[in-house]
Scaffold this motif. Structure first.
Motif, PDB file in Angstrom:
ATOM      1  N   TYR A 211       0.837  -1.208   0.000  1.00 62.13           N
ATOM      2  CA  TYR A 211       0.000   0.000   0.000  1.00 62.13           C
ATOM      3  C   TYR A 211       0.869   1.254   0.000  1.00 62.13           C
ATOM      4  O   TYR A 211       1.916   1.313   0.645  1.00 62.13           O
ATOM      5  CB  TYR A 211      -0.917  -0.001   1.228  1.00 62.13           C
TER       6      TYR A 211
ATOM      7  N   ASN B 214      -3.402   6.009  -0.747  1.00 64.03           N
ATOM      8  CA  ASN B 214      -4.699   5.509  -1.190  1.00 64.03           C
ATOM      9  C   ASN B 214      -4.587   4.500  -2.329  1.00 64.03           C
ATOM     10  O   ASN B 214      -5.606   4.030  -2.842  1.00 64.03           O
ATOM     11  CB  ASN B 214      -5.590   6.678  -1.624  1.00 64.03           C
ATOM     12  N   THR B 215      -3.380   4.212  -2.764  1.00 63.80           N
ATOM     13  CA  THR B 215      -3.179   3.249  -3.849  1.00 63.80           C
ATOM     14  C   THR B 215      -2.473   2.006  -3.329  1.00 63.80           C
ATOM     15  O   THR B 215      -1.923   2.000  -2.230  1.00 63.80           O
ATOM     16  CB  THR B 215      -2.339   3.859  -4.986  1.00 63.80           C
ATOM     17  N   LYS B 216      -2.526   0.958  -4.135  1.00 62.35           N
ATOM     18  CA  LYS B 216      -1.818  -0.256  -3.764  1.00 62.35           C
ATOM     19  C   LYS B 216      -1.251  -0.892  -5.024  1.00 62.35           C
ATOM     20  O   LYS B 216      -1.724  -0.667  -6.140  1.00 62.35           O
ATOM     21  CB  LYS B 216      -2.739  -1.246  -3.051  1.00 62.35           C
ATOM     22  N   HIS B 217      -0.221  -1.691  -4.828  1.00 66.15           N
ATOM     23  CA  HIS B 217       0.393  -2.431  -5.931  1.00 66.15           C
ATOM     24  C   HIS B 217       0.362  -3.912  -5.578  1.00 66.15           C
ATOM     25  O   HIS B 217       0.626  -4.301  -4.436  1.00 66.15           O
ATOM     26  CB  HIS B 217       1.824  -1.965  -6.171  1.00 66.15           C
TER      27      HIS B 217
ATOM     28  N   ASP C 141       0.532  -5.575 -11.056  1.00 65.12           N
ATOM     29  CA  ASP C 141      -0.724  -4.823 -11.195  1.00 65.12           C
ATOM     30  C   ASP C 141      -1.538  -5.309 -12.396  1.00 65.12           C
ATOM     31  O   ASP C 141      -2.048  -4.518 -13.198  1.00 65.12           O
ATOM     32  CB  ASP C 141      -0.430  -3.325 -11.318  1.00 65.12           C
TER      33      ASP C 141
ATOM     34  N   ASP D  44       3.117   5.807 -10.064  1.00 64.26           N
ATOM     35  CA  ASP D  44       2.987   6.785  -8.987  1.00 64.26           C
ATOM     36  C   ASP D  44       4.328   7.127  -8.347  1.00 64.26           C
ATOM     37  O   ASP D  44       4.389   7.892  -7.388  1.00 64.26           O
ATOM     38  CB  ASP D  44       1.997   6.298  -7.927  1.00 64.26           C
TER      39      ASP D  44
END
Length: 322
Positions: free
Chosen positions: A83, A86-89, A126, A140
């Motif tokens: 994480y 607010n994003t995750k991989h 991803d 990102d």
């Protein structure tokens, strides 16, 4: 006149050396406080290795019947959920076909001769499937995944990991573009040069790395040994893939936590490896390795408490729950 009192010059704290942390071989678990123990699990099942608020590391175990007893159970897959705000991989490193080591791949003429593990290894980053050597940057800017074929002398031996300052992690992850295939050869060789102390044969590997630098062909190497490096703001991993072709026919993934953000190191850690962190937040230090029974290390006596149903799942009894 009062004599000024000298003010001591503060000396920056030196991080304590830490013990090896990861899963190797059959599989042998090396814990965060120096514990060494076996975790057998169930063949074909996924298990939570480390489960925190910031990342989830799952591993798949597979038993190979042609291998000698007690040396027949290896890691053949790893799933990472990392994480970043607010994003995750999501990253999967897995064996293509656990029942065969002769998958093979194309020829130089078809430009797919650099397939990972001689065609036996694949990545999914991803949702994008990758079977060749690559240097992939997250859009990102939070990390990168590097994968290439290597030789036994340059593979990583058991070593340690660092609690790396966040500023240093971010400096090392300067965004240099999106996904790149067979590029940035010198950049990666520089990175490997810095980690020679962890290699099986440091001197012999130096010659191999020198040739890769001169020829610019690191991402064009063939072979059945592969290295995958995952570097992120949150946590970094070093993964080695190899084929067992002497005693039996098998695949094996060895995996280390190579660095961790200090804020993440302070979080609650669960899972097979996560539980080896002490309640005081200990992540290594001057601790000697101690061979132990898994029942003397882990909270739960049954392996099922650590089992998850997929590479990215975090719903086991021993998984982190906010």
């Amino acid at each position: 006149v009062p004599v000024p009192v000298p003010v001591p010059v503060p000396v920056p704290a030196t991080p304590a050396p830490v013990v090896p942390v990861g899963a190797n071989g059959d599989p042998i678990i090396m814990g965060l406080s120096g514990q060494i123990f076996k975790f057998d699990g169930r063949s074909g099942a996924w298990y939570s290795a480390i489960s925190t608020e910031s990342f989830q590391w799952n591993m798949k175990l597979q038993r190979f019947e042609s291998c000698p007893d007690h040396s027949d159970n290896f890691i053949t897959g790893t799933g990472l959920t990392i994480y970043n705000g607010n994003t995750k991989h999501e990253i999967i490193v897995s064996v293509v076909n656990e029942h065969h080591t002769d998958i093979g791949c194309g020829s130089v003429g078809t430009n797919d001769y650099s397939c990972l593990g001689a065609g036996s290894l694949e990545l999914t980053i991803d949702g994008h499937k990758i079977v060749q050597s690559i240097d992939h940057f997250f859009e990102d800017g939070s990390g990168r995944v590097i994968a290439f074929n290597t030789v036994a002398k340059c593979s990583r031996r058991w070593f340690d990991f660092d609690v790396t300052p966040a500023e240093e992690i971010k400096a090392n992850l300067a965004v240099r573009g999106r996904r790149r295939l067979m590029g940035s050869n010198a950049d990666i060789v520089d990175m490997l040069e810095e980690t020679k102390a962890t290699m099986v044969d440091r001197e012999a590997c130096s010659g191999w790395l020198k040739a890769r630098r001169q020829n610019g062909d690191l991402f064009k190497q063939t072979g059945t040994w592969s290295t995958i490096i995952v570097k992120t703001d949150t946590v970094s991993f070093h993964i080695e893939y190899k084929q067992e072709q002497e005693r039996c026919s098998a695949h094996s993934l060895d995996m280390w936590v190579s660095s961790v953000n200090p804020d993440v190191a302070a979080e609650q850690w669960e899972g097979v490896i996560g539980e080896t962190k002490s309640s005081a937040g200990h992540t290594g230090g001057a601790v000697e390795h101690v061979h132990m029974s898994r029942n003397d290390v882990l909270k739960f006596g049954d392996d099922e408490a650590y089992e998850v149903n997929s590479p990215f799942a975090s719903d086991c009894k021993s998984c982190f729950h906010a």
